[in-house]
Write an enzyme that holds these catalytic residues in place. Structure first.
Site, PDB file in Angstrom:
ATOM      1  N   GLY A  50       0.727  -1.357   0.147  1.00  0.00           N
ATOM      2  CA  GLY A  50      -0.224   0.123  -0.060  1.00  0.00           C
ATOM      3  C   GLY A  50       0.955   1.171   0.052  1.00  0.00           C
ATOM      4  O   GLY A  50       1.814   1.361   0.834  1.00  0.00           O
ATOM      5  N   ALA A  51       0.760   2.186  -1.010  1.00  0.00           N
ATOM      6  CA  ALA A  51       1.631   3.341  -1.063  1.00  0.00           C
ATOM      7  C   ALA A  51       1.994   4.051   0.074  1.00  0.00           C
ATOM      8  O   ALA A  51       3.185   4.222   0.405  1.00  0.00           O
ATOM      9  CB  ALA A  51       0.712   4.399  -2.031  1.00  0.00           C
ATOM     10  N   ASP A 236      -1.369   4.623  -6.236  1.00  0.00           N
ATOM     11  CA  ASP A 236       0.097   4.522  -5.851  1.00  0.00           C
ATOM     12  C   ASP A 236       0.848   5.840  -6.665  1.00  0.00           C
ATOM     13  O   ASP A 236       1.988   5.904  -6.083  1.00  0.00           O
ATOM     14  CB  ASP A 236       0.592   3.079  -6.553  1.00  0.00           C
ATOM     15  CG  ASP A 236       0.129   1.968  -5.847  1.00  0.00           C
ATOM     16  OD1 ASP A 236      -0.911   1.457  -6.139  1.00  0.00           O
ATOM     17  OD2 ASP A 236       0.918   1.765  -4.735  1.00  0.00           O
ATOM     18  N   LYS A 247      -3.589  -0.381  -8.550  1.00  0.00           N
ATOM     19  CA  LYS A 247      -3.549  -2.019  -8.505  1.00  0.00           C
ATOM     20  C   LYS A 247      -4.065  -2.541  -9.897  1.00  0.00           C
ATOM     21  O   LYS A 247      -5.166  -1.860 -10.023  1.00  0.00           O
ATOM     22  CB  LYS A 247      -4.217  -2.474  -7.374  1.00  0.00           C
ATOM     23  CG  LYS A 247      -4.536  -4.195  -7.274  1.00  0.00           C
ATOM     24  CD  LYS A 247      -3.236  -4.894  -7.341  1.00  0.00           C
ATOM     25  CE  LYS A 247      -2.064  -4.352  -6.361  1.00  0.00           C
ATOM     26  NZ  LYS A 247      -0.639  -4.616  -6.902  1.00  0.00           N
TER      27      LYS A 247
HETATM   28  O1  MRU Z   1       0.681  -4.001  -4.623  1.00  0.00           O
HETATM   29  P1  MRU Z   1       0.188  -3.293  -3.468  1.00  0.00           P
HETATM   30  O2  MRU Z   1      -0.795  -4.173  -2.341  1.00  0.00           O
HETATM   31  O3  MRU Z   1       1.003  -2.459  -2.705  1.00  0.00           O
HETATM   32  O4  MRU Z   1      -0.764  -2.167  -4.234  1.00  0.00           O
HETATM   33  C1  MRU Z   1      -1.555  -1.487  -3.221  1.00  0.00           C
HETATM   34  C2  MRU Z   1      -2.614  -0.814  -4.163  1.00  0.00           C
HETATM   35  O5  MRU Z   1      -2.624  -0.653  -5.180  1.00  0.00           O
HETATM   36  C3  MRU Z   1      -3.420   0.483  -3.379  1.00  0.00           C
HETATM   37  O6  MRU Z   1      -4.678   0.625  -4.105  1.00  0.00           O
HETATM   38  C4  MRU Z   1      -2.739   1.688  -3.387  1.00  0.00           C
HETATM   39  O7  MRU Z   1      -1.480   1.643  -2.738  1.00  0.00           O
HETATM   40  C5  MRU Z   1      -3.481   2.716  -2.511  1.00  0.00           C
HETATM   41  S1  MRU Z   1      -3.462   2.395  -1.063  1.00  0.00           S
HETATM   42  C6  MRU Z   1      -3.755   3.516   0.096  1.00  0.00           C
END
Ligand code: MRU
Length: 344
Positions: A50-51, A236, A247
């Site tokens: 998660g970013a 992200d 994602k």
């Molecule tokens: O691969 P991940 O689980 O790190 O991907 C996370 C996402 O794509 C979330 O939607 C994004 O980071 C926003 S989280 C607040």
């Protein structure tokens, strides 16, 4: 606060405790990390993801680095810290929050004289606390856009686990639920890591918010059924023209939403907005191990001999986005001019 009981990371003063998200929801295990290389491994291997959560974790990783290098001469100390910064930055390429947090920490480090550790610890804590506050604010702003009785669909996990707490898209869902605005919350399971099925569903169940899961491929049909009025996702990286990396599967959801007249909301703190990247074409997309697609929970499910393509993120063009919600305010129908005004 109501509807927010989980934390992905915890700074103890001497170490960083991370909830191992790979094991959820079956097991709740915390890993205790004491050096930046271990933190970089944890980010790359999806212990934490998660970013915003990645950015906060990396900031604490630099505090660990500063502690370990404390006895070095000032010049050598800073050069060593720059190296640790590179190690952390190489962990994952797409979420700009990682680079944003590392740059903020290094800017602070370059100004310091004397013992750098207390100041860097304070900076990492500030990054963490500011993220939580931003999420609460975005929760209010995003919920205000939603009409009464709405059904919503979310993708991936954007909750407390993905941030400093409360969540971005899931924060809006928490706030809208608390305000009595939502009829149903749907979550895509989010192959291949199943962040929706494992993490979003777990968070919502903990907070007593009813959630209905669906296979990612069912999202367009759900929209056609008229049960959802908003798709709400995180990001992200948002480029200067409002294009959104998120994602894999987000773009399909946005295309389907526009086709069915369902609104599409992106919720992200300003630390996710990258004004140096002109548009989505220039956002680096992480390609992960094909084994993640060929297997499920470590068990091979695909036919032997098949290859797999595994981009972890996709780009949703700004034209498909109805609103970007940040702690600085809401941008409706984003474009380069509106993004520049927001970030000025
Ligand atoms: O691969 P991940 O689980 O790190 O991907 C996370 C996402 O794509 C979330 O939607 C994004 O980071 C926003 S989280 C607040």
């Amino acid at each position: 606060m109501q509807h927010d009981s989980i934390r992905a990371m915890e700074w103890t003063g001497a170490s960083l405790r991370l909830l191992d998200q790979r094991l959820l929801p079956a097991r709740r295990l915390y890993l205790e990390l004491r050096d930046p290389a271990a933190v970089a491994d944890a980010i790359r291997d999806m212990v934490v993801r998660g970013a915003p959560a990645i950015g906060i974790t990396a900031a604490y990783g630099l505090v660990l680095a500063a502690r370990l290098r404390q006895s070095a001469a000032p010049d050598a100390w800073l050069a060593g810290l720059e190296q640790d910064c590179q190690t952390l930055a190489a962990a994952r390429p797409t979420a700009v929050n990682l680079f944003w947090a590392l740059e903020r920490m290094m800017q602070r480090a370059r100004q310091l004289q004397g013992d750098p550790v207390p100041a860097l610890e304070a900076e990492a804590r500030a990054i963490h606390e500011e993220d939580l506050a931003a999420n609460r604010r975005m929760g209010e702003l995003g919920a205000a856009l939603i009409g009464p009785g709405a059904g919503v669909l979310t993708h991936c996990n954007t909750g407390s686990l993905a941030t400093g707490g409360y969540g971005t898209a899931l924060g809006v869902i928490r706030s809208a639920w608390a305000a009595g605005k939502l009829s149903r919350v749907f979550a895509d399971e989010t192959r291949p890591w199943l962040q929706g099925a494992r993490l979003t569903a777990w968070e919502l169940v903990q907070d007593a918010i009813p959630v209905t899961l669906l296979a990612d491929g069912a999202a367009a049909y759900l929209m056609k059924s008229g049960q959802v009025q908003w798709v709400i996702v995180g990001s992200d990286r948002i480029a200067a023209n409002g294009d959104v990396a998120n994602k894999i599967g987000t773009y399909s959801a946005a295309v389907a939403a526009r086709h069915h007249g369902v609104k599409f909301m992106v919720v992200a703190p300003s630390s996710t907005i990258d004004m140096q990247t002109p548009d989505g074409e220039h956002i680096p997309i992480e390609n992960r191990d094909p084994a993640e697609v060929l297997s499920l929970a470590g068990q091979r499910v695909a036919a032997e001999g098949a290859a797999a393509w595994n981009p972890a993120f996709d780009i949703t063009p700004a034209a498909l986005v109805d609103a970007i919600v940040t702690e600085r305010g809401v941008v409706q129908h984003p474009d380069a001019e509106k993004m520049a005004a927001l970030m000025a």
